[in-house]
Structure formats: structure tokens, C-alpha cells
Scaffold this active site. Structure first.
Site, PDB file in Angstrom:
ATOM      1  N   ASP A 115       0.819  -1.204   0.000  1.00 57.50           N
ATOM      2  CA  ASP A 115       0.000   0.000   0.000  1.00 57.50           C
ATOM      3  C   ASP A 115       0.859   1.263   0.000  1.00 57.50           C
ATOM      4  O   ASP A 115       1.793   1.391   0.801  1.00 57.50           O
ATOM      5  CB  ASP A 115      -0.908  -0.004   1.234  1.00 57.50           C
TER       6      ASP A 115
ATOM      7  N   GLU B 150       1.921  -0.012  -4.796  1.00 55.25           N
ATOM      8  CA  GLU B 150       1.050   1.107  -5.144  1.00 55.25           C
ATOM      9  C   GLU B 150       1.857   2.384  -4.955  1.00 55.25           C
ATOM     10  O   GLU B 150       2.343   2.672  -3.863  1.00 55.25           O
ATOM     11  CB  GLU B 150      -0.188   1.162  -4.254  1.00 55.25           C
TER      12      GLU B 150
ATOM     13  N   HIS C  51      -7.455   7.057 -14.861  1.00 52.98           N
ATOM     14  CA  HIS C  51      -7.899   8.450 -14.953  1.00 52.98           C
ATOM     15  C   HIS C  51      -8.198   8.835 -16.409  1.00 52.98           C
ATOM     16  O   HIS C  51      -9.187   9.528 -16.682  1.00 52.98           O
ATOM     17  CB  HIS C  51      -6.829   9.384 -14.392  1.00 52.98           C
TER      18      HIS C  51
END
Length: 579
Positions: A236, A273, A302
Site C-alpha cells: 500500500d 502502489e 484516470h
């Protein structure tokens, strides 16, 4: 602490002896699995073990002794897919089934195998406060969440996944601890006040005593490989691990995990990530990188999201043109050193030399859904045609695709942020923080209460017997696209090459040529119907999301071949060179 003692209910506290490195040690005979224990520091209340393997009474309760050896594994010889073949499936254990447990999730693994995914990626399972949480508020990184079934339930889940040919990539959090039940700072200098993360104090990986802090997390990573047979880890927010040392923690982690995975005969994927578009994360160690296998690339999401929805708020302001999607296909990163309006500076670095399988892409994730005000999925924002277009855009890309649970059938249940904290002040702080977080997106309406059980219940997946015909059709399309990704030589190629991507802004079409024998051509249409000339030669239609087979409005002749084609609006068309 000046004095540390082992505490067991009904027994006298036993002082620990210090070794030369400052660690406290004691050996106690007659301890049985399930026995509760904790540590009393300087005569204060007993705290759970920072490296507890089992917290049956939650984050504030005493730890329980676990015997890791009785479990009988059945996965000898199980081989994880190669990185270039991965199709990941991200899931949240608590909302994946009505029961919210690993044992209940096992019953759905056959369906995932039939869908074609070959790796499941559970959100973090380290013990967190209460029974409802995304998992990123964990405070016991070695203990499997009690409400999910605990450590043996997770072993059963991994064993069952391997029996079905599914790898397991576990989401772990090495950048912060949750605020409730976080007693780690009482045991040593695990945190630093030199840095901050968006979620609180940063972990000390480069200051005094950092070697021991790093060891705490390195051994945690090895535990998942050795004791739970996981095939890899998703890390993470590595950008929140601030490290100025000459040998960064994340590089050491890669060295340690990969060495152990080789010895164990496991894949040992490390998937980071990162929001920095920094190729150092995946650059080989010999070339000055950290040596991770892959990293997330949100730019694809995106670029596709803005093309489908037209949203331009928040970080979406950096996107909105089809050339952005073309760049995501052609080189992986859209921002590779260009100025970003959102970041108000240059963002990213050149990904030259990066291969497609090293970048994990998605159309939906827990973050991109759950960090919307109402947790609305893509199915709540666009129509059926756009969902099919998104599926093809994702699964025909040269990068590693990841699905978020339910995406494959157009799940409509929202996935908002949810918690079950006990601390009233913390509950209010989380509510205020969520409202502040959405300010830059200018979304209207009321934020779902993270603490309310209804917010959690609303996120449960819809059972298959309640899927609409459209949802069933979408799932068939996902399965077909995943199969084509493996069957067509052109779709197996993971080369990133900007010269193979063309944008026709007038027709709102992105054309992606995939090399192979024979070549494939993917046309992604975001406008209306348009006649599209094709590259030299004749091309045969492999799949058209606008075809009646996929509940579309048009029918093409089977195996139709031509040197020009009409691309239907809001659709994807996959062709193969016919000669």
C-alpha cells in the site's frame, strides 16, 4: 521501557530478560494454543503482543497463542502464473459474501476461475478495530482479522485458491498504522516525528534503531510467504514510506522477499502502489531501482474514466483528452515529467524500458470507487455500452489488468468508506476528514456515515441469482475478453510502444495495434458511429461490443473481413489481420 513482563490471566507476571540488543526474552513451559497473554510495560496495563498471530478479542484484547504447524496443506506443486499472464481480482473479504468470512469466500472461487482471473488480491486482513473496515486501519500486521475467521481460515482460503489454479496476492500496509489500538510506540522507536503521512505518524525506516523496525516488517512479509503460502504482496502507498537511507527499505524488502520466494519455489511477486509515476520502483536492483515486480499505474484509470464520464474535478483535471488514453496505452505513464495542473509541478519520470506487465491497470479499484463521496461504481455513472467499452479497453491492454470485485457483472452496490471504531472522538474525526477530502471534487449531497452499519451493508455484492440479463451478458463479455487475452498471440504481447497507438480526435477513436502473428487492431470509439479506414491489408472482426451477441444494436457477419470498417459509437472493436 525500563521493565517488561509477560502477563497471563490467572498467573503471576514473568519478567523478561534483556539481551544485548535490548530485546526481552522468556521461555514458559506448558503454554497451549488459545492461551491469552500480553506484555506489561513498566507496571502499566497489559498490552497485546505487537507481533501477535491472533487477536480473537480484537485490537485491545490480549493476544492468543497460535500453533502454526497443525494445518495440513494440499498445494504441493502449485505454480503461480507468470507476471505477464496475471489477471488480478481485488476483493474485500467483508463484503465479498453476506457472511464476510474467508470460508464463505471459498465457495465463490470456482466462479472466479470460470471467469478466467488467475490471481485474487484480498484487501488488507491484518487485525483492525471492530468488524467493519477497509483494512487500512490495521494495527496488528501479523494477526489475521478475527471477524474474517482468523489465521486458519485464511490458510484454508489460500489452499482452496491454489487448488483452483488461483494465485493469492495479499494487500499489506507498511506505511502507517491505524489510530485505534495502536500500542506499537510503547514498545520501541517504531515511529518518527521527522515525517508525516496523510494517515498519521510515519514509520521509522531510516532513523536511529531503524534496522529493528525494518526487521519487524521484513519478517512480516516472510511470514505470509512461509506460513500462509501467499504468492505475492501488494504494498500500500509506498510513496508514504519516507526513506533517506542508502539502502532503502523497499529495496531491502525486494531482496529479502525474492530470495525467500526462490528458496520456497514461489512467485514472490511484489506489486507496489505508488502515485509518483516513478520507474525506480520497478527498475532492477542492478540498475539502481528497488527491484519490485510491478506497480500500479493510475494514469490509465484516470484517462479512461474521463473519456467515459467527462469528469474533470480533483485529479481528473490532468486528463480529459483521448491522447491521454493513447499515452497510457503507448508508454504506460501519461505524466512522465510533464507539468501537472493537479500537482502544480512536473510529475513522473520516463518509463523507457518498462514492459507492460510491470504496470497494473484498472477501470475500478477500492480507492477509485470508495473515495468518491457516495462510493458509486462506474455502473452508476455510465451506461451499458460504456461498461463494455471499458472492459475491452482494460483487458486488451498490454499491461496487467486488475478487476475490482463485482465489476465483471456491472455491480451497482456502492462501495463507500466504512469503519467500526469504538472511540467517539475518532469517529467524528473520520467523518470530518471524509467531508474535507471531497472538497476538491465539488460533489453535491451528503457523505454516507462511515460508522453506520448501513454504509457497510450497502456494499455487499449482489448474488448471481439477482443479476439482470445485462449483468449476465457483461460477465460473459469479461470471460470472453480474458480468454482472448490468453488465446490471441497479439494480445499476449506486453510491449509498450507509442508508435503503435493512433488517435483520431475527429472521430473520437483510439486505434491500438498489437504486434503478433497475426497482428491485432483494437479500436476504442468514444464518439458516434464513424467509417474507419484500416491499415494496409484485410482485417477480420474478432469481437465487437456493439454486436447483438453482447446485447448491442448491430450484427456483423461472422468472420467478416474488410479493409475498412464502421466503428459504432461508444464501443470497442477488436480485429485480426486476415492477410
Amino acid at each position: 521501557p525500563g521493565h517488561i513482563a509477560l502477563h497471563r490471566p490467572g498467573h503471576a507476571d514473568v519478567p523478561l530478560e534483556r539481551d544485548a540488543d535490548g530485546y526481552g526474552r522468556v521461555e514458559i513451559p506448558g503454554v497451549r494454543p488459545g492461551d491469552r497473554y500480553g506484555f506489561r510495560l513498566d507496571g502499566r496495563d497489559a498490552r497485546p503482543d505487537p507481533a501477535s498471530r491472533w487477536q480473537p478479542d480484537g485490537v485491545h484484547g490480549l493476544s492468543a497463542v497460535v500453533d502454526p504447524h497443525p494445518f495440513v496443506w494440499h498445494d504441493a506443486g502449485a505454480a503461480a502464473p507468470a507476471l505477464a499472464e496475471l489477471v488480478l481480482y481485488e476483493l474485500h473479504v467483508g463484503t465479498f459474501t453476506p457472511e464476510g468470512t474467508f470460508d464463505a469466500a471459498i465457495a465463490k472461487l470456482d466462479g472466479l476461475r470460470d471467469l478466467g482471473v488467475n490471481a485474487v488480491e484480498p484487501l488488507p486482513i491484518a487485525q483492525f478495530p471492530g468488524s467493519r473496515n477497509w483494512g487500512y486501519d490495521g494495527v496488528h500486521p501479523y494477526a489475521v482479522q478475527n471477524s474474517y475467521g482468523g489465521p486458519d481460515a485464511f490458510r484454508r482460503f489460500v489452499d482452496a485458491s491454489h487448488a483452483r489454479g488461483l494465485a493469492v496476492v495479499l494487500d499489506v500496509v507498511y506505511n502507517h498504522f491505524g489510530p485505534e489500538g495502536n500500542y506499537l510506540s510503547e514498545f520501541g522507536p517504531y515511529f518518527t516525528d521527522r515525517y508525516l503521512t496523510p494517515w498519521g505518524a510515519a514509520l521509522n525506516v531510516d532513523g536511529e534503531h531503524a534496522d529493528d523496525v525494518r526487521r519487524f516488517f521484513l519478517e512480516n512479509a516472510l511470514m505470509w510467504l512461509r506460513d500462509f503460502h501467499v504468492d505475492g504482496l501488494r504494498l500500500d502507498a509506498v510513496h508514504a514510506i519516507v526513506d533517506g537511507s542508502a539502502y532503502p527499505f523497499l529495496a531491502e524488502l525486494a531482496d529479502v522477499v525474492h530470495a525467500d520466494a526462490r528458496a520456497l519455489g514461489r512467485a514472490g511477486y511484489l506489486i507496489a502502489e505508488s502515485n509518483r509515476n516513478d520507474p525506480r520502483v520497478i527498475r532492477p536492483r542492478a540498475h539502481g531501482g528497488w527491484g519490485h515486480d510491478a506497480q500500479w499505474s493510475d494514469d490509465f484509470h484516470h484517462a479512461l474514466h474521463t473519456a467515459l464520464t467527462g469528469e474533470r474535478n480533483g485529479y481528473y483535471q490532468d486528463f480529459g483528452r483521448l491522447e491521454h488514453l493513447a499515452m497510457a496505452y503507448g508508454r504506460g505513464f501519461v505524466y512522465a515529467g510533464e507539468r501537472s495542473a493537479f500537482h502544480k509541478r512536473r510529475h513522473g519520470a520516463s518509463p523507457a524500458g518498462v514492459r507492460g506487465e510491470q504496470l497494473v491497470i484498472s477501470t475500478q479499484t477500492h480507492d477509485q470507487i470508495g473515495n468518491r463521496m457516495r462510493g458509486d461504481r462506474l455502473s452508476a455513472l455510465v451506461g451499458f455500452a460504456e461498461l463494455k467499452l471499458a472492459a475491452a479497453a482494460l483487458l486488451c491492454a498490454p499491461c496487467t489488468p486488475m478487476l475490482f470485485m463485482g465489476e465483471e457483472h456491472g455491480e451497482r452496490a456502492p462501495f463507500a468508506f466504512f469503519t467500526s471504531h469504538d472511540d467517539g472522538e475518532l469517529i467524528e474525526a473520520v467523518r470530518r476528514g471524509r467531508a474535507y477530502e471531497f472538497a476538491s471534487f465539488a460533489w453535491q449531497g451528503e457523505v454516507p456515515d462511515p460508522q453506520a452499519e448501513d454504509t457497510f451493508r450497502a456494499a455487499l455484492l449482489t448474488p448471481p441469482e439477482r443479476w439482470s440479463e445485462e449483468q449476465q451478458c457483461l460477465r460473459r463479455l469479461y470471460a470472453r475478453l480474458i480468454a482472448l487475452r490468453r488465446e490471441l498471440p497479439a494480445l499476449r504481447d506486453r510491449t509498450l510502444d507509442p508508435s503503435l497507438v493512433e488517435v483520431r480526435e475527429d472521430a473520437k477513436v483510439v486505434a491500438v495495434t498489437r504486434p503478433g502473428q497475426p497482428n491485432a487492431l483494437l479500436l476504442l470509439a468514444f464518439g458516434g458511429d464513424a467509417e474507419r479506414p484500416l491499415p494496409t491489408g484485410r482485417w477480420r472482426v474478432i469481437l465487437d461490443t456493439a454486436d447483438r451477441e453482447w446485447d448491442g444494436p448491430h450484427t456483423r457477419a461472422a468472420g467478416e473481413a474488410s479493409d475498412h470498417v464502421t466503428v459504432h459509437g461508444r464501443s470497442a472493436l477488436l480485429l485480426e489481420r486476415a492477410g
